[in-house]
Design a protein around this motif. Structure first.
Motif, short mmCIF file in Angstrom:
data_model
loop_
_atom_site.label_atom_id
_atom_site.label_comp_id
_atom_site.label_asym_id
_atom_site.label_seq_id
_atom_site.Cartn_x
_atom_site.Cartn_y
_atom_site.Cartn_z
N UNK A 222 -8.49 -2.84 0.86
CA UNK A 222 -7.47 -1.87 0.46
C UNK A 222 -6.54 -1.50 1.60
N UNK A 223 -7.09 -1.42 2.83
CA UNK A 223 -6.22 -1.09 3.97
C UNK A 223 -5.16 -2.18 4.18
N UNK A 224 -5.60 -3.44 4.07
CA UNK A 224 -4.66 -4.55 4.27
C UNK A 224 -3.65 -4.62 3.12
N UNK A 225 -4.13 -4.38 1.90
CA UNK A 225 -3.22 -4.37 0.75
C UNK A 225 -2.18 -3.25 0.91
N UNK A 226 -2.65 -2.09 1.33
CA UNK A 226 -1.74 -0.95 1.51
C UNK A 226 -0.69 -1.21 2.57
N UNK A 227 -1.09 -1.91 3.64
CA UNK A 227 -0.11 -2.19 4.71
C UNK A 227 0.86 -3.31 4.31
N UNK A 228 0.49 -4.13 3.33
CA UNK A 228 1.36 -5.23 2.89
C UNK A 228 2.35 -4.79 1.82
N UNK A 229 1.97 -3.79 1.03
CA UNK A 229 2.79 -3.38 -0.12
C UNK A 229 4.24 -3.04 0.24
N UNK A 230 4.51 -2.26 1.31
CA UNK A 230 5.92 -1.93 1.60
C UNK A 230 6.78 -3.18 1.83
N UNK A 231 6.25 -4.18 2.55
CA UNK A 231 7.03 -5.40 2.79
C UNK A 231 7.22 -6.19 1.50
N UNK A 232 6.16 -6.23 0.69
CA UNK A 232 6.28 -6.93 -0.59
C UNK A 232 7.34 -6.30 -1.46
N UNK A 233 7.38 -4.96 -1.45
CA UNK A 233 8.30 -4.24 -2.32
C UNK A 233 9.74 -4.31 -1.82
#
Length: 251
Positions: free
Chosen positions: A14-25
């Motif tokens: 979840x930590x890695x997913x959370x840190x990736x979400x802003x760039x994905x979005x």
């Protein structure tokens, strides 16, 4: 327990997913949608041109269009993107300069144009021959009949199928990472793949998959509902209240 933790860390960190979400979005989603719209526009133009050729009375026009459609539909998408997206610059055909997006959109657009050509052909040929003959009897030429009668009616009939093809274009954009997109040009899959490689975890790819599903699943339901309505016509209850309101207004 260690096995379960390893599975969780591999797919659902979840930590890695959370840190990736802003760039994905901010970067990945916008680039994916931009590439989809650009490739779809190229595919529409190529598809209409090829569909006209497939319906031509002249063999010299019909055969090349048929070969194009059969070849592009028969090749794997990944091979077509390599051959067109990397092949054109290597062959000296640098019409887009160093703009990788142009080659990526052209590769997907030319590929999808082959599929859209068959969609347009089926739509144009579904137009009642009586309507076409009536137009010709009024003195309209073949070209004018196609432009003013056949293409508008046929285009409306294939809109659900075209929307379904638009969903396939969205998924095809994940293959353009093969062309080596620069920083700021990466679509969702490229961002997720880079992050996964750097962190030895597939969680960013899971996050990218959720973004793709958030776009494609609702569109799929919209297409199915739209297609059903086109095939069955407007529901009777949708028009009945209007008639009742009209009668009430007259009273």
């Amino acid at each position: 327990m260690d096995g379960l933790k390893q599975i969780w860390d591999t797919f659902f960190d979840l930590d890695l997913i959370g840190s990736t979400l802003p760039t994905l979005l901010k970067e990945g989603l916008l680039n994916t949608l931009f590439l989809t719209v650009l490739a779809s526009a190229i595919g529409l133009v190529v598809g209409i041109f090829l569909a006209s050729g497939l319906m031509s009375r002249f063999r010299v026009l019909r055969l090349p269009c048929r070969w194009y459609v059969d070849i592009l539909r028969g090749l794997p998408h990944i091979l077509s993107i390599y051959l067109i997206g990397q092949g054109l610059p290597l062959a000296g055909l640098t019409m887009f300069g160093n703009w990788t997006y142009g080659y990526a959109a052209l590769a997907i657009g030319l590929m999808e144009g082959a599929y859209m050509a068959e969609i347009f052909r089926s739509g144009f040929q579904s137009v009642d021959k009586g309507i076409v003959e009536a137009s010709r009897s009024l003195g309209m030429s073949h070209t004018k009949t196609m432009r003013l009668i056949v293409i508008p009616i046929g285009f409306r009939r294939v809109l659900p199928a075209l929307t379904g093809q638009f969903i396939l274009v969205i998924k095809s954009t994940a293959l353009v990472y093969l062309l080596g997109l620069a920083a700021g040009q990466r679509e969702m899959f490229a961002i997720a793949q880079d992050t996964s490689t750097n962190n030895a975890s597939l969680s960013p790819l899971v996050a990218a998959g959720l973004f793709y599903l958030a776009i494609t699943v609702p569109l799929t339901y919209v297409v199915n509902k739209w297609d059903k309505r086109m095939r069955e016509g407007r529901p009777a209850e949708a028009t009945a209240p209007a008639a009742v309101r009209t009668e009430e207004a007259l009273v």
